[in-house]
Design an enzyme around this catalytic site. Sequence first.
Site, PDB file in Angstrom:
ATOM      1  N   SER A  14       0.817  -1.220   0.000  1.00 61.29           N
ATOM      2  CA  SER A  14       0.000   0.000   0.000  1.00 61.29           C
ATOM      3  C   SER A  14       0.853   1.274   0.000  1.00 61.29           C
ATOM      4  O   SER A  14       1.747   1.443   0.830  1.00 61.29           O
ATOM      5  CB  SER A  14      -0.930   0.029   1.210  1.00 61.29           C
ATOM      6  OG  SER A  14      -1.600   1.275   1.236  1.00 61.29           O
ATOM      7  N   LYS A  65     -13.131  -5.176   2.743  1.00 58.89           N
ATOM      8  CA  LYS A  65     -14.080  -4.138   2.295  1.00 58.89           C
ATOM      9  C   LYS A  65     -15.540  -4.475   2.595  1.00 58.89           C
ATOM     10  O   LYS A  65     -16.367  -3.584   2.744  1.00 58.89           O
ATOM     11  CB  LYS A  65     -13.887  -3.872   0.799  1.00 58.89           C
ATOM     12  CG  LYS A  65     -12.589  -3.137   0.523  1.00 58.89           C
ATOM     13  CD  LYS A  65     -12.371  -2.813  -0.936  1.00 58.89           C
ATOM     14  CE  LYS A  65     -11.067  -2.036  -1.069  1.00 58.89           C
ATOM     15  NZ  LYS A  65     -10.745  -1.657  -2.429  1.00 58.89           N
ATOM     16  N   ASN A  86     -14.434   1.359   1.513  1.00 58.20           N
ATOM     17  CA  ASN A  86     -12.979   1.534   1.523  1.00 58.20           C
ATOM     18  C   ASN A  86     -12.548   2.727   2.387  1.00 58.20           C
ATOM     19  O   ASN A  86     -11.364   2.948   2.578  1.00 58.20           O
ATOM     20  CB  ASN A  86     -12.441   1.683   0.096  1.00 58.20           C
ATOM     21  CG  ASN A  86     -12.704   3.061  -0.471  1.00 58.20           C
ATOM     22  OD1 ASN A  86     -13.736   3.667  -0.191  1.00 58.20           O
ATOM     23  ND2 ASN A  86     -11.769   3.586  -1.225  1.00 58.20           N
ATOM     24  N   ASP A 101     -14.096   4.048  -4.168  1.00 58.83           N
ATOM     25  CA  ASP A 101     -13.542   3.271  -5.289  1.00 58.83           C
ATOM     26  C   ASP A 101     -14.355   3.485  -6.565  1.00 58.83           C
ATOM     27  O   ASP A 101     -13.807   3.479  -7.667  1.00 58.83           O
ATOM     28  CB  ASP A 101     -13.565   1.770  -4.975  1.00 58.83           C
ATOM     29  CG  ASP A 101     -12.472   1.356  -4.009  1.00 58.83           C
ATOM     30  OD1 ASP A 101     -11.389   1.974  -4.008  1.00 58.83           O
ATOM     31  OD2 ASP A 101     -12.697   0.391  -3.236  1.00 58.83           O
ATOM     32  N   GLY A 125     -12.057 -11.691 -11.577  1.00 60.55           N
ATOM     33  CA  GLY A 125     -12.102 -11.534 -10.123  1.00 60.55           C
ATOM     34  C   GLY A 125     -13.516 -11.254  -9.650  1.00 60.55           C
ATOM     35  O   GLY A 125     -14.376 -10.815 -10.435  1.00 60.55           O
ATOM     36  N   ASN A 149     -14.432 -15.682 -12.438  1.00 60.36           N
ATOM     37  CA  ASN A 149     -13.717 -15.811 -11.164  1.00 60.36           C
ATOM     38  C   ASN A 149     -13.394 -17.271 -10.907  1.00 60.36           C
ATOM     39  O   ASN A 149     -14.161 -18.161 -11.273  1.00 60.36           O
ATOM     40  CB  ASN A 149     -14.594 -15.263 -10.024  1.00 60.36           C
ATOM     41  CG  ASN A 149     -13.805 -15.101  -8.739  1.00 60.36           C
ATOM     42  OD1 ASN A 149     -12.747 -14.472  -8.748  1.00 60.36           O
ATOM     43  ND2 ASN A 149     -14.280 -15.668  -7.658  1.00 60.36           N
ATOM     44  N   THR A 151     -13.495 -18.931  -8.208  1.00 60.25           N
ATOM     45  CA  THR A 151     -14.601 -19.535  -7.466  1.00 60.25           C
ATOM     46  C   THR A 151     -15.908 -19.024  -8.069  1.00 60.25           C
ATOM     47  O   THR A 151     -16.303 -17.871  -7.851  1.00 60.25           O
ATOM     48  CB  THR A 151     -14.516 -19.135  -5.975  1.00 60.25           C
ATOM     49  OG1 THR A 151     -13.180 -19.375  -5.535  1.00 60.25           O
ATOM     50  CG2 THR A 151     -15.500 -19.904  -5.121  1.00 60.25           C
ATOM     51  N   TYR A 211      -1.412  -1.211  -8.624  1.00 56.76           N
ATOM     52  CA  TYR A 211      -0.529  -0.094  -8.992  1.00 56.76           C
ATOM     53  C   TYR A 211       0.878  -0.279  -8.437  1.00 56.76           C
ATOM     54  O   TYR A 211       1.776   0.476  -8.767  1.00 56.76           O
ATOM     55  CB  TYR A 211      -1.123   1.242  -8.487  1.00 56.76           C
ATOM     56  CG  TYR A 211      -1.289   1.281  -6.980  1.00 56.76           C
ATOM     57  CD1 TYR A 211      -2.448   0.813  -6.383  1.00 56.76           C
ATOM     58  CD2 TYR A 211      -0.258   1.734  -6.155  1.00 56.76           C
ATOM     59  CE1 TYR A 211      -2.583   0.807  -5.002  1.00 56.76           C
ATOM     60  CE2 TYR A 211      -0.391   1.735  -4.780  1.00 56.76           C
ATOM     61  CZ  TYR A 211      -1.553   1.268  -4.212  1.00 56.76           C
ATOM     62  OH  TYR A 211      -1.672   1.252  -2.843  1.00 56.76           O
ATOM     63  N   GLY A 232      -3.415   0.633 -12.007  1.00 54.81           N
ATOM     64  CA  GLY A 232      -4.434   1.223 -11.146  1.00 54.81           C
ATOM     65  C   GLY A 232      -4.027   2.505 -10.432  1.00 54.81           C
ATOM     66  O   GLY A 232      -4.704   2.929  -9.492  1.00 54.81           O
TER      67      GLY A 232
HETATM   68  P1  ATR Z   1     -11.095  -7.883  -2.028  1.00 52.18           P
HETATM   69  O1  ATR Z   1     -12.343  -8.250  -1.297  1.00 52.18           O
HETATM   70  O2  ATR Z   1     -10.354  -6.789  -1.349  1.00 52.18           O
HETATM   71  O3  ATR Z   1     -11.257  -7.628  -3.486  1.00 52.18           O
HETATM   72  P2  ATR Z   1     -10.679 -10.652  -2.072  1.00 52.18           P
HETATM   73  O4  ATR Z   1     -12.108 -10.786  -1.724  1.00 52.18           O
HETATM   74  O5  ATR Z   1      -9.668 -11.446  -1.319  1.00 52.18           O
HETATM   75  O6  ATR Z   1     -10.209  -9.182  -1.934  1.00 52.18           O
HETATM   76  O7  ATR Z   1     -10.588 -10.932  -3.640  1.00 52.18           O
HETATM   77  C1  ATR Z   1      -9.476 -11.473  -4.234  1.00 52.18           C
HETATM   78  C2  ATR Z   1      -9.797 -11.912  -5.667  1.00 52.18           C
HETATM   79  O8  ATR Z   1      -8.621 -12.484  -6.233  1.00 52.18           O
HETATM   80  C3  ATR Z   1     -10.868 -12.993  -5.748  1.00 52.18           C
HETATM   81  O9  ATR Z   1     -11.583 -12.853  -6.948  1.00 52.18           O
HETATM   82  C4  ATR Z   1     -10.023 -14.266  -5.781  1.00 52.18           C
HETATM   83  O10 ATR Z   1     -10.639 -15.386  -6.370  1.00 52.18           O
HETATM   84  P3  ATR Z   1     -11.505 -16.424  -5.452  1.00 52.18           P
HETATM   85  O11 ATR Z   1     -12.832 -15.764  -5.255  1.00 52.18           O
HETATM   86  O12 ATR Z   1     -11.563 -17.653  -6.253  1.00 52.18           O
HETATM   87  O13 ATR Z   1     -10.738 -16.572  -4.160  1.00 52.18           O
HETATM   88  C5  ATR Z   1      -8.890 -13.819  -6.648  1.00 52.18           C
HETATM   89  N1  ATR Z   1      -7.712 -14.664  -6.450  1.00 52.18           N
HETATM   90  C6  ATR Z   1      -6.843 -14.650  -5.408  1.00 52.18           C
HETATM   91  N2  ATR Z   1      -5.878 -15.594  -5.569  1.00 52.18           N
HETATM   92  C7  ATR Z   1      -6.150 -16.210  -6.757  1.00 52.18           C
HETATM   93  C8  ATR Z   1      -5.534 -17.258  -7.508  1.00 52.18           C
HETATM   94  N3  ATR Z   1      -4.414 -17.882  -7.073  1.00 52.18           N
HETATM   95  N4  ATR Z   1      -6.102 -17.638  -8.688  1.00 52.18           N
HETATM   96  C9  ATR Z   1      -7.211 -17.022  -9.146  1.00 52.18           C
HETATM   97  N5  ATR Z   1      -7.852 -16.022  -8.493  1.00 52.18           N
HETATM   98  C10 ATR Z   1      -7.322 -15.609  -7.310  1.00 52.18           C
END
Ligand code: ATR
Length: 263
Positions: A14, A65, A86, A101, A125, A149, A151, A211, A232
Amino acid sequence: MKKYLVIGNPIDHSLSPRLHNYWLEKNNINGTYEKKKINEEEVKDIISEVRNNKISGLNVTIPYKKIVIPYLDELSLEAKESQSVNTISKKNDKIIGHNTDISGFELAIRSINFDTKNKKIFILGAGGVVSSIIIALKRLNVSKIILSNRTLAKAENIRDSFPNIQIVKWGEVPDFDMIINATSLGLKGFGELEFDNLKVGPNKFFYDIIYNPTKTKFLKNADLNGNRTENGKMMFIYQAHQAFTLWNKKIPKIDKEVIKLLD
Ligand code: ATR
């Protein structure tokens, strides 16, 4: 003396302290801004420090967040719509969650003259910042938003709030004009986002929310393959600019010196 914090995990990357401390000094405000890595159990205690005036304001980043929301008294309209906070402040003895944001992203895109009208946008994401990006993209009149995403269920949750978005499986690449990395991949310690540039032609717009580092592998490869890229940084500056204005009732300057500060 005023005290501000950005909370998250990880937090090393950060640059908020660098930017806010610069503006505090330039505006003759007696205050400091620090970063603090916290775990989820500490969220509640930190917010109670805003309540008892030990902390004047908080910024919130990955992955808190959404998690902060139950501990707040009120949400701004934008925080409510995105269910993402945020920036936290105190007003009339109430702890308020804001979202800077959304306009941070909108202003960043407007400032680089990318015409979003009728464009197809592919977001990678489904974390806390994605709902903000979707709201901003709607304001920018894009024609289509596609989400992917790792997941799937998290992408489907987002679609519950924004029924018009389309979802594709992780690894699938639809036709798009602009692609946004909104995952944590590319941040130090998270590994890189492996995106097969050969699956898309040149002349697309690759945007990374990250960023720091200034150029992730995702952007470097896009550059090599003849695409436009942007990190960013301006989104980061604009969201910070609004947080600072909210807390201090002073509008700090965004000039060349500020932009250079983050290189
Ligand atoms: P924030 O809420 O601040 O955006 P987060 O909820 O931890 O942070 O979101 C991280 C994002 O990065 C999620 O979309 C996560 O995918 P999952 O929902 O599947 O966890 C994605 N991410 C993190 N590590 C990853 C990896 N190794 N491969 C693919 N996606 C990843």
